[in-house]
Write a protein that holds these residues in place. Structure first.
Motif, PDB file in Angstrom:
ATOM      1  N   LEU A 229       0.832  -1.203   0.000  1.00  0.00           N
ATOM      2  CA  LEU A 229       0.000   0.000   0.000  1.00  0.00           C
ATOM      3  C   LEU A 229       0.868   1.255   0.000  1.00  0.00           C
ATOM      4  O   LEU A 229       0.617   2.209  -0.746  1.00  0.00           O
ATOM      5  CB  LEU A 229      -0.939  -0.013   1.213  1.00  0.00           C
TER       6      LEU A 229
ATOM      7  N   ILE B  20       1.023   4.176  -2.686  1.00  0.00           N
ATOM      8  CA  ILE B  20       0.877   5.622  -2.418  1.00  0.00           C
ATOM      9  C   ILE B  20       2.068   6.378  -2.985  1.00  0.00           C
ATOM     10  O   ILE B  20       1.929   7.421  -3.618  1.00  0.00           O
ATOM     11  CB  ILE B  20       0.710   5.877  -0.895  1.00  0.00           C
TER      12      ILE B  20
ATOM     13  N   TYR C  76      -2.894  -2.042  -5.869  1.00  0.00           N
ATOM     14  CA  TYR C  76      -2.549  -1.155  -4.764  1.00  0.00           C
ATOM     15  C   TYR C  76      -2.492   0.300  -5.219  1.00  0.00           C
ATOM     16  O   TYR C  76      -2.689   1.215  -4.430  1.00  0.00           O
ATOM     17  CB  TYR C  76      -1.250  -1.607  -4.088  1.00  0.00           C
TER      18      TYR C  76
ATOM     19  N   TYR D 187      -6.031   1.370  -4.774  1.00  0.00           N
ATOM     20  CA  TYR D 187      -6.289   1.656  -3.354  1.00  0.00           C
ATOM     21  C   TYR D 187      -5.733   3.045  -2.995  1.00  0.00           C
ATOM     22  O   TYR D 187      -6.402   3.841  -2.349  1.00  0.00           O
ATOM     23  CB  TYR D 187      -5.577   0.644  -2.444  1.00  0.00           C
ATOM     24  N   ALA D 188      -4.471   3.261  -3.417  1.00  0.00           N
ATOM     25  CA  ALA D 188      -3.820   4.524  -3.077  1.00  0.00           C
ATOM     26  C   ALA D 188      -4.564   5.696  -3.716  1.00  0.00           C
ATOM     27  O   ALA D 188      -4.774   6.732  -3.078  1.00  0.00           O
ATOM     28  CB  ALA D 188      -2.366   4.492  -3.552  1.00  0.00           C
TER      29      ALA D 188
END
Lengths: 507, 161
Positions: A5, A9, A360, A363-364
């Motif tokens: 994660l 980001i 991911y 998600y970020a």
């Protein structure tokens, strides 16, 4: 997971991804706020812009649109009393009265901060639940997938507000569209009427754009009046407010925030139901749990908090379904699914393990879209109101041009644009015949998968009873029947109540 | 018959027509399930649901035989179907023109025509604004998509661009 994660980001904060995410969030806020333009429409408009981007850039843009759009509707809902999107109906109930009481800043920022908090809580669920759910889905065989898709379709058809029969028929029409073209085993062309173009079936995105965009735009055109054309720009009131006070107002109601978020997530996870059901249900629940239900509809902050927290949490839930099962949670994720296919990415249980960087990254992007949304609103909420009052006579032709680009740019062939036009007519006709479009879209999305899994199951074991005797498959099929019976019961009850109300008009 | 019944009949006709077409699909002795297996399931379901829609519409009409009791609750909202028809026609014209004169010219013409339909210009100034906005849309979309996003847009057979 945390490492991945953080890497996601770190990846997303590069300008290469941050700029598309920022623009997506901004466009989402504007599109969500424009009365008559839904988030689905906004994502359809944005779709052609993502063709030239790399997959994560495109998906980050769309995630931004989704997050921004879910919050944007509430701003116009509060300030002018017109919901920008169907999911922003409930913020008008309390946001607009609050503005009329002379508290526009409080009304708008209660909505924005609730969206922010609800969205982030939804994000925690998204990140935490996708992996385990995908692991469960990995255990599925073709029987289970077939049953899961049938369950999704039956639930959506049953939950539509229109006639139950039309809901199911709409789903069947969606499935029928997908049987045109090569069959998945022998590659025999079916129902192509000699057309080379139809051998690979109707292209998914032009059909989707045609049905959704035209159904909505033409309905807007129907209602266009001279008053719309000559509407004067609205002057936005000052939105200054103590943010700490607003945040405290939300955080001092932790149960309301968490419960509304859970409602949003749950509705989001259920396929193709969408944000409007989430906000209405969360609002209803908030009213039921409130000590002062009589204050709802009169500028009660609880109404705004419940609606907005559930609306953005719903986004997280929808993304879980698409990433873990490959089933779109709503029409917006259906377009995202189409965009993933264009970039050669197969969504489903293996998505997170096969494409961790993209998963991911999404998600970020989802997490970062929320602070970006707050930032954009802080600097441009008043300006935003001027943009959303752009006349429809200018807006609609521009949207249609973008729809054409979206359809054409898929394969660079004019036939896709013709498909867009044909299904535009079909979509408009269906809306006029009061058919719900959500089951049709889901049938369209799941049709190929339903066929492939049914055939795989039948080829590996021709015993049809396996669909019912395998525990998960049988359970899902029982749930499908159960949801249809429940929907039938609900419709009958609703009819009964309506008849009773007609007999006793005073009550 | 109301629009439900008509919609049901159209869907029923489509389903039956497609069911008839499944009879011509070739079968293979090597594969136990033919290409008609799944379409038939879908089309039979579609036909059954359509027939039920028609039947329910007829039944509803039969049970609500006296229209005199139907309350005229509120005045129906005025809907501009003519404008919708013209908008569809203009869009169809755009689809026809695109491969002939290319994206730039056809988009300019489409934007100008549809804006003129929605909001007929009543002064020279309005005409200028309308034409400029059509030009801006055509130019901006072309530049952004072709030059910045590497998305190819239709070229015209007649114009060559």
């Amino acid at each position: 997971m945390i490492d991945l994660l953080l890497a996601g980001i770190e990846n997303i904060i590069h300008l290469k991804y941050l700029v598309p995410l920022f623009l997506g969030t901004l466009i989402g806020l504007i599109g969500g706020g424009l009365p008559g333009v839904t988030i689905t429409m906004t994502i359809i408009i944005v779709l052609p812009f993502t063709f030239g981007l790399d997959p994560l850039q495109g998906l980050a843009t769309m995630t931004g649109v989704y997050v921004g759009g879910s919050a944007g509707g509430a701003i116009t809902a509060a300030l002018i009393g017109i919901p920008g999107t169907p999911s922003a109906i409930t913020p008008t109930f309390d946001g607009y009265p609050m503005v009329q009481k002379g508290q526009p800043g409080r009304a708008v920022w209660l909505g924005i901060w609730s969206s922010f908090l609800g969205g982030l809580l939804g994000g925690v669920f998204l990140i935490g639940a996708t992996g385990p759910l995908a692991a469960i889905a990995l255990e599925f065989g073709p029987w289970e997938f077939f049953a899961l898709f049938v369950f999704a379709l039956s639930m959506v058809a049953g939950l539509t507000e229109a006639s139950l029969l039309k809901g199911f028929l709409s789903g069947a029409i969606g499935l029928a569209i997908t049987i045109v073209g090569f069959d998945p085993i022998m590659s025999v062309p079916r129902f192509t009427l000699g057309s080379e173009f139809l051998r690979s079936g109707f292209p998914f995105l032009p059909v989707l754009i045609g049905i959704f965009a035209f159904a909505q735009l033409m309905t807007d055109i129907e209602q266009m009046s001279a008053a719309d054309r000559n509407r004067a720009p609205i002057k936005a009131p000052p939105l200054t407010v103590s943010h700490l006070k607003v945040l405290w107002e939300i955080l001092s109601r932790p149960f309301l925030l968490v419960w509304s978020t859970l409602v949003g997530i749950l509705i989001g996870v259920l396929p193709a139901i969408g944000g409007s059901a989430a906000t209405v249900m969360a609002y209803d629940q908030a009213k039921k749990f409130s000590k002062h239900p009589e204050r709802f509809g009169k500028g009660n902050p609880e109404g705004i908090i419940a609606s907005e927290a559930s609306c953005n949490a719903n986004v997280g839930g929808s993304l879980v379904t698409i990433m873990a099962f490959g089933i779109p949670g709503d029409a917006v994720t259906a377009v995202m699914l189409g965009a993933m296919t264009i970039h050669g990415i197969q969504s489903g249980p293996l998505f997170v393990s096969q494409h961790p960087q993209i998963a991911y990254g999404i998600y970020a992007a989802y997490l970062l879209a929320h602070p970006l949304m707050v930032l954009i609103c802080a600097f441009g909420a008043r300006l935003f109101l001027r943009v959303v009052t752009v006349p429809k006579s200018i807006l609609i032709p521009n949207v249609l041009v973008l729809c054409v680009i979206g359809a054409f740019a898929l394969n660079n062939i004019m036939e896709d644009v013709v498909v867009l036009l044909i299904f535009g007519l079909v979509g408009y006709a269906l809306v006029k015949a009061r058919f719900p479009l959500a089951p049709l879209i889901l049938g369209l999305i799941l049709g190929d998968q339903i066929e492939v899994n049914l055939l795989r199951a039948m080829m590996s074991d021709p015993n049809p009873w396996l669909f019912f005797t395998r525990p998960i498959s049988g359970g899902l099929l029982a749930l499908s029947v159960g949801s249809a019976i429940f929907a039938l019961w609900q419709h009958q009850r609703h009819k009964g109540r309506a008849a009773q109300a007609e007999q006793n008009p005073d009550f | 018959m109301t629009r439900d019944g008509v919609a049901g009949l159209i869907c029923l006709a489509l389903a039956i027509g497609m069911l008839v077409l499944t009879r011509g699909l070739p079968q293979s002795p090597l594969v136990p399930i033919g290409p008609d297996f799944y379409p038939r399931i879908v089309l039979i379901i579609m036909a059954a649901l359509s027939a039920m829609l028609v039947a329910s519409d007829l039944w509803r009409q039969h049970t609500q035989a006296a229209p005199a009791t139907a309350p005229a609750a509120t005045a129906p909202e005025k809907r501009n179907y003519l404008l919708v028809g013209i908008a569809f026609a203009v869009f169809a014209g755009y689809v026809v023109l695109l491969p002939l004169v290319g994206f730039r010219l056809s988009t300019f013409l489409f934007m100008a025509a549809l804006q003129a339909v929605f909001e007929p210009p009543r002064s020279a100034r309005r005409w200028i604004v309308l034409l400029i906005s059509a030009l801006v849309t055509a130019a901006v979309t072309y530049t952004v998509f072709e030059h910045y996003l590497s998305v190819l847009l239709p070229r015209g057979k007649w114009t060559g661009w």
